[in-house]
Design a protein around this motif. Sequence first.
Motif, short mmCIF file in Angstrom:
data_model
loop_
_atom_site.label_atom_id
_atom_site.label_comp_id
_atom_site.label_asym_id
_atom_site.label_seq_id
_atom_site.Cartn_x
_atom_site.Cartn_y
_atom_site.Cartn_z
N ASP A 108 -0.25 13.07 5.37
CA ASP A 108 -0.35 11.99 6.35
C ASP A 108 -1.23 10.87 5.82
OD1 ASP A 108 1.16 13.53 8.11
OD2 ASP A 108 -0.60 14.36 9.12
N MET A 109 -2.34 11.23 5.19
CA MET A 109 -3.25 10.24 4.64
C MET A 109 -2.59 9.47 3.50
SD MET A 109 -6.11 10.42 6.39
CE MET A 109 -7.45 9.83 5.34
N HIS A 110 -1.87 10.19 2.65
CA HIS A 110 -1.21 9.54 1.52
C HIS A 110 -0.16 8.54 2.00
CE1 HIS A 110 0.51 8.96 -2.43
NE2 HIS A 110 1.70 9.35 -1.99
N LEU A 111 0.66 8.95 2.96
CA LEU A 111 1.69 8.04 3.48
C LEU A 111 1.05 6.83 4.14
CD1 LEU A 111 4.58 7.28 4.19
CD2 LEU A 111 4.40 8.75 6.22
N THR A 112 -0.03 7.03 4.88
CA THR A 112 -0.69 5.90 5.54
C THR A 112 -1.21 4.90 4.52
OG1 THR A 112 -1.34 7.39 7.35
CG2 THR A 112 -2.45 5.26 7.22
N ARG A 113 -1.78 5.38 3.43
CA ARG A 113 -2.23 4.48 2.36
C ARG A 113 -1.06 3.65 1.83
NH1 ARG A 113 -5.38 9.08 0.96
NH2 ARG A 113 -7.62 8.67 1.21
N GLN A 114 0.07 4.30 1.58
CA GLN A 114 1.25 3.60 1.08
C GLN A 114 1.71 2.52 2.06
OE1 GLN A 114 3.90 7.03 0.39
NE2 GLN A 114 3.88 6.45 -1.78
N LEU A 115 1.72 2.86 3.35
CA LEU A 115 2.17 1.92 4.37
C LEU A 115 1.22 0.74 4.51
CD1 LEU A 115 3.37 4.44 7.10
CD2 LEU A 115 4.80 3.02 5.63
N LEU A 116 -0.07 1.00 4.41
CA LEU A 116 -1.05 -0.09 4.50
C LEU A 116 -0.92 -1.03 3.30
CD1 LEU A 116 -4.14 1.93 5.80
CD2 LEU A 116 -2.89 0.16 7.05
N GLN A 117 -0.69 -0.47 2.14
CA GLN A 117 -0.49 -1.30 0.95
C GLN A 117 0.78 -2.14 1.09
OE1 GLN A 117 -0.72 2.01 -1.86
NE2 GLN A 117 -2.58 1.13 -2.76
N ALA A 118 1.84 -1.51 1.61
CA ALA A 118 3.10 -2.25 1.81
C ALA A 118 2.92 -3.33 2.87
CB ALA A 118 4.21 -1.28 2.22
N GLY A 119 2.15 -3.03 3.91
CA GLY A 119 1.90 -4.03 4.94
C GLY A 119 1.17 -5.24 4.39
N GLN A 120 0.22 -5.01 3.49
CA GLN A 120 -0.48 -6.13 2.83
C GLN A 120 0.50 -6.96 2.01
OE1 GLN A 120 -3.55 -4.03 0.62
NE2 GLN A 120 -5.14 -4.72 2.05
N LEU A 121 1.36 -6.30 1.27
CA LEU A 121 2.30 -6.99 0.38
C LEU A 121 3.32 -7.81 1.16
CD1 LEU A 121 3.30 -7.42 -2.55
CD2 LEU A 121 4.74 -5.38 -2.24
N LEU A 122 3.84 -7.24 2.25
CA LEU A 122 4.91 -7.88 3.01
C LEU A 122 4.39 -8.83 4.09
CD1 LEU A 122 7.22 -4.76 3.44
CD2 LEU A 122 7.64 -6.73 1.95
N GLY A 123 3.09 -8.78 4.36
CA GLY A 123 2.55 -9.62 5.43
C GLY A 123 2.94 -9.14 6.81
N ILE A 124 3.17 -7.82 6.96
CA ILE A 124 3.50 -7.21 8.25
C ILE A 124 2.41 -6.17 8.54
CG2 ILE A 124 5.17 -5.87 9.58
CD1 ILE A 124 7.35 -6.97 7.76
N PHE B 60 -7.89 -1.04 3.24
CA PHE B 60 -6.68 -1.87 3.13
C PHE B 60 -6.59 -2.78 4.36
CE2 PHE B 60 -5.88 2.28 1.15
CZ PHE B 60 -5.61 1.90 -0.14
N PRO B 61 -7.40 -3.84 4.43
CA PRO B 61 -7.38 -4.73 5.61
C PRO B 61 -5.99 -5.31 5.83
CG PRO B 61 -9.27 -5.19 4.20
CD PRO B 61 -8.38 -4.27 3.43
N GLN B 62 -5.63 -5.42 7.14
CA GLN B 62 -4.28 -5.83 7.50
C GLN B 62 -4.19 -7.26 8.03
OE1 GLN B 62 -1.31 -3.51 7.12
NE2 GLN B 62 -2.97 -3.15 5.65
#
Length: 243
Positions: free
Chosen positions: A197-213, A239-241
Motif C-alpha cells: 500500500d505504501m509503495h503504490l501510494t508513493r507511485q501515485l503521488l509521484q504521478a500526481g506531481q508529474l501530471l498536475g493532478i 511528495f507535495p501535491q
Amino acid sequence: MTYSLRVTDMPLTERPRERLMTYGAKSLATAELLAILLGTGQGPGKLSAVGLGQYILQKLGEDQRDPIALLRDVSIKELTDIPGVGPAKATSILAAIELGKRVLTARPPEGTIIDDPAVAAAVLSHDLMWQAQERFAILLLDVKHRLLGTRIISIGTATETLAHPRDIFREIIRQGAIRAIVAHNHPSGNVQPSPEDMHLTRQLLQAGQLLGIPLLDHLILGNGTHASLRQTTSLWQEFPQGD
C-alpha cells in the motif's frame, strides 16, 4: 441450579437501557447492545439478556474468529441455532445490523465538498466497506474538491487486489477530474497500510506531481472503520501535491 441476575434485578445505573440513555451507545459493551435488542434472556441456565448476549458472542466466536466481524454477515439460521435465540430475537438483531450498514454506507450526493477523510470514506463505504474481496476505487473531484463520482478500478481476491498507476490516472483523466482520492478495502478489517500500500501510494503521488493532478488521500476501509494515509504517514510531506 444456576442463578443468573436479571436485568430488572440490576441497579438502575447498571442497566443497559439506562446506561445508554445517560452515557450514549458507545459506552456499552457489545453484549449490552445485544441485550437491548434481545429484550429478555433465557437460554442455558436461564441467562439474563446481557448473559444471553455474551453467550451469543461466545458461540459465534467458537472457532477463534472475531464475533463482531461474524455478526456483520450472520444468517437467521446461525442465530436461531443458538439456544435461547428464537425468530423474534434473531430478526431484531438482523434488522439492527442491516440498519447500521445502511446508515454507514449512505452515500452523499454528487456536488458534496470532500473536505475530510470521514466524508470520503462515507462516499466509498457502500462499494468498499463490507466486501469480502479487496476492491480499489477512485473518488473523482473537481478543482473545488466537489464530488463528481466514483469508479471501481479493480476487484481482487480475499487478500489482495491489483491496481496500476497507469490505469488509475487514465480513468481520472477520462472522467475529467482535477483532483482525486484513491481507496481500497481490507476484508480482514485491519486498516493498517501494508508495504505494498505504501509503495503504490508513493507511485501515485509521484504521478500526481508529474501530471498536475493532486492525489488528496489514500484511504483504507474495513470492518466499519477507515484509515487515512495522508493523516497517518509522512508521504504527502515527501511528495507535495499542491492541492
